[in-house]
Design a protein around this motif. Structure first.
Motif, PDB file in Angstrom:
ATOM      1  N   ASP A  12       0.706  -1.219   0.053  1.00 42.04           N
ATOM      2  CA  ASP A  12      -0.089   0.014  -0.069  1.00 42.04           C
ATOM      3  C   ASP A  12       0.891   1.143   0.038  1.00 42.04           C
ATOM      4  O   ASP A  12       1.682   1.653   0.976  1.00 42.04           O
ATOM      5  CB  ASP A  12      -0.986  -0.095   1.136  1.00 42.04           C
ATOM      6  CG  ASP A  12      -1.850   1.260   1.219  1.00 42.04           C
ATOM      7  OD1 ASP A  12      -1.525   2.418   0.720  1.00 42.04           O
ATOM      8  OD2 ASP A  12      -2.877   0.941   1.696  1.00 42.04           O
ATOM      9  N   GLY A  23       6.440   4.974  -2.388  1.00 43.06           N
ATOM     10  CA  GLY A  23       5.782   6.074  -1.777  1.00 43.06           C
ATOM     11  C   GLY A  23       5.352   7.156  -2.837  1.00 43.06           C
ATOM     12  O   GLY A  23       6.293   7.370  -3.710  1.00 43.06           O
ATOM     13  N   SER A  48       4.794   5.208   2.260  1.00 47.18           N
ATOM     14  CA  SER A  48       4.831   6.766   2.832  1.00 47.18           C
ATOM     15  C   SER A  48       4.950   7.072   4.226  1.00 47.18           C
ATOM     16  O   SER A  48       5.560   7.967   4.612  1.00 47.18           O
ATOM     17  CB  SER A  48       3.873   7.574   1.917  1.00 47.18           C
ATOM     18  OG  SER A  48       4.215   7.366   0.494  1.00 47.18           O
ATOM     19  N   ASP A  49       3.778   6.595   4.878  1.00 43.78           N
ATOM     20  CA  ASP A  49       3.546   6.983   6.230  1.00 43.78           C
ATOM     21  C   ASP A  49       4.742   6.588   7.078  1.00 43.78           C
ATOM     22  O   ASP A  49       5.489   7.295   7.921  1.00 43.78           O
ATOM     23  CB  ASP A  49       2.277   6.433   6.596  1.00 43.78           C
ATOM     24  CG  ASP A  49       1.909   7.090   7.968  1.00 43.78           C
ATOM     25  OD1 ASP A  49       2.193   8.492   8.362  1.00 43.78           O
ATOM     26  OD2 ASP A  49       1.512   6.186   8.684  1.00 43.78           O
ATOM     27  N   ASP A  93       0.342   4.178   0.637  1.00 41.03           N
ATOM     28  CA  ASP A  93       0.197   5.410   1.581  1.00 41.03           C
ATOM     29  C   ASP A  93       0.709   4.690   2.870  1.00 41.03           C
ATOM     30  O   ASP A  93       1.466   5.512   3.695  1.00 41.03           O
ATOM     31  CB  ASP A  93      -1.224   5.202   1.955  1.00 41.03           C
ATOM     32  CG  ASP A  93      -2.155   6.172   0.873  1.00 41.03           C
ATOM     33  OD1 ASP A  93      -1.318   6.822  -0.115  1.00 41.03           O
ATOM     34  OD2 ASP A  93      -3.250   5.753   0.670  1.00 41.03           O
TER      35      ASP A  93
END
Length: 291
Positions: free
Chosen positions: A102, A179, A107-108, A104
């Protein structure tokens, strides 16, 4: 570590069906193949696979990757690949776990880590050994198969942990490219999407480079570094892989397959198909129909 891999392999062997088996964890699948076979060409989405038993070989661009039990394969971009299982049997099938990444989450987690800059000219794929901490996280993820009441809470946490462990290891440079907002990688991802959506139509590399705000030379260098292919080779690979899928799975002929993927010349299609797959398209069709 060998004992942990053996336990994971036993779980996948018991719970997995032939091919890819989905689980209650939305992004996690079990992979089981009981014979040495060539696989249909496909495009890998961002994914990480942990191999538990057997051996697999992938062709990405001009690079051949071979991985076996204890190895992790990571793909950060939409990569056209040609694979084959080279070590498997009914008694000892090829076994693996797959996690669809995923962007997101990647990136998180990356933002919370130091030294999180990605390598703009790095590969978008790689094979590395899994360490003990990563295997431990995978073990706890697979235990959720028998604990369905825990999946909703624990699966997202363990997914983040697996991403974290990967980012800390040798796969980190590859994984950071997942990301979606990375300004260094985003132009390449955008260009790949544009080419992928209209791969049957001709394009000029200069125009694609301009559309993503890069010079032609920098775009060409970064694209090839990330995918293992030049932009035009990437398009040709998408075309030929889709043509082969059509020839092997649909009632079609070489001419129809060639035109459907954007070729204007059947003879050129046959030459390039033979060069990539080692056999002319008509011979492959006859072999399939004889089976």
């Amino acid at each position: 570590m060998d004992e942990t891999i053996a336990v994971l392999a036993s779980t996948v062997a018991r719970k997995g069906k032939e091919g890819l088996t989905p689980t209650a964890m939305p992004n996690v699948g079990l992979y089981k193949v009981s014979q040495c076979i060539g696989l249909l060409p496909e495009t890998y989405r961002p994914v990480v696979s942990l191999i538990l038993q057997g051996e697999k070989q992938l062709l990405v661009g001009n690079e051949v990757l071979t991985y076996r039990a204890g190895h992790t394969f990571t793909a950060a971009l939409d990569l056209p690949v040609l694979g084959k299982i080279i070590q498997a049997s009914a008694e000892r099938p090829y076994l693996a776990i797959r996690l669809v990444l995923d962007p997101d989450i990647v990136s998180d987690v990356t933002l919370d880590m130091p030294n999180g800059a990605s390598d703009a000219d790095g590969k978008g794929f790689g094979v590395h050994p899994a360490d003990r901490d990563l295997l431990d996280a995978w073990s706890r993820m697979l235990r959720l198969i028998d604990r369905p009441d825990e999946v909703r809470i624990m699966a997202p946490l363990l997914e983040r942990e697996i991403v974290y462990r990967l980012l800390r290891g040798p796969q980190g440079a590859v994984l950071r490219q997942v990301g979606a907002a990375d300004p260094k990688i985003l132009p390449i991802r955008t260009a790949m999407a544009v080419i992928g959506e209209s791969y049957t139509s001709p394009f000029k590399v200069e125009e694609i480079a301009q559309s993503v705000g890069m010079s032609c030379s920098a775009f060409h260098r970064r694209f090839k570094a990330a995918t293992g292919m030049a932009p035009l080779q990437y398009q040709k690979t998408l075309r030929l892989y889709e043509a082969r899928r059509l020839l092997l799975t649909e009632p079609t002929n070489a001419s129809s397959a060639a035109f459907s993927v954007g070729y204007q010349s059947v003879s050129q299609f046959s030459r390039e198909y033979s060069r990539m797959f080692g056999t002319p398209p008509m011979r492959e069709i006859r072999a399939v129909r004889l089976d």
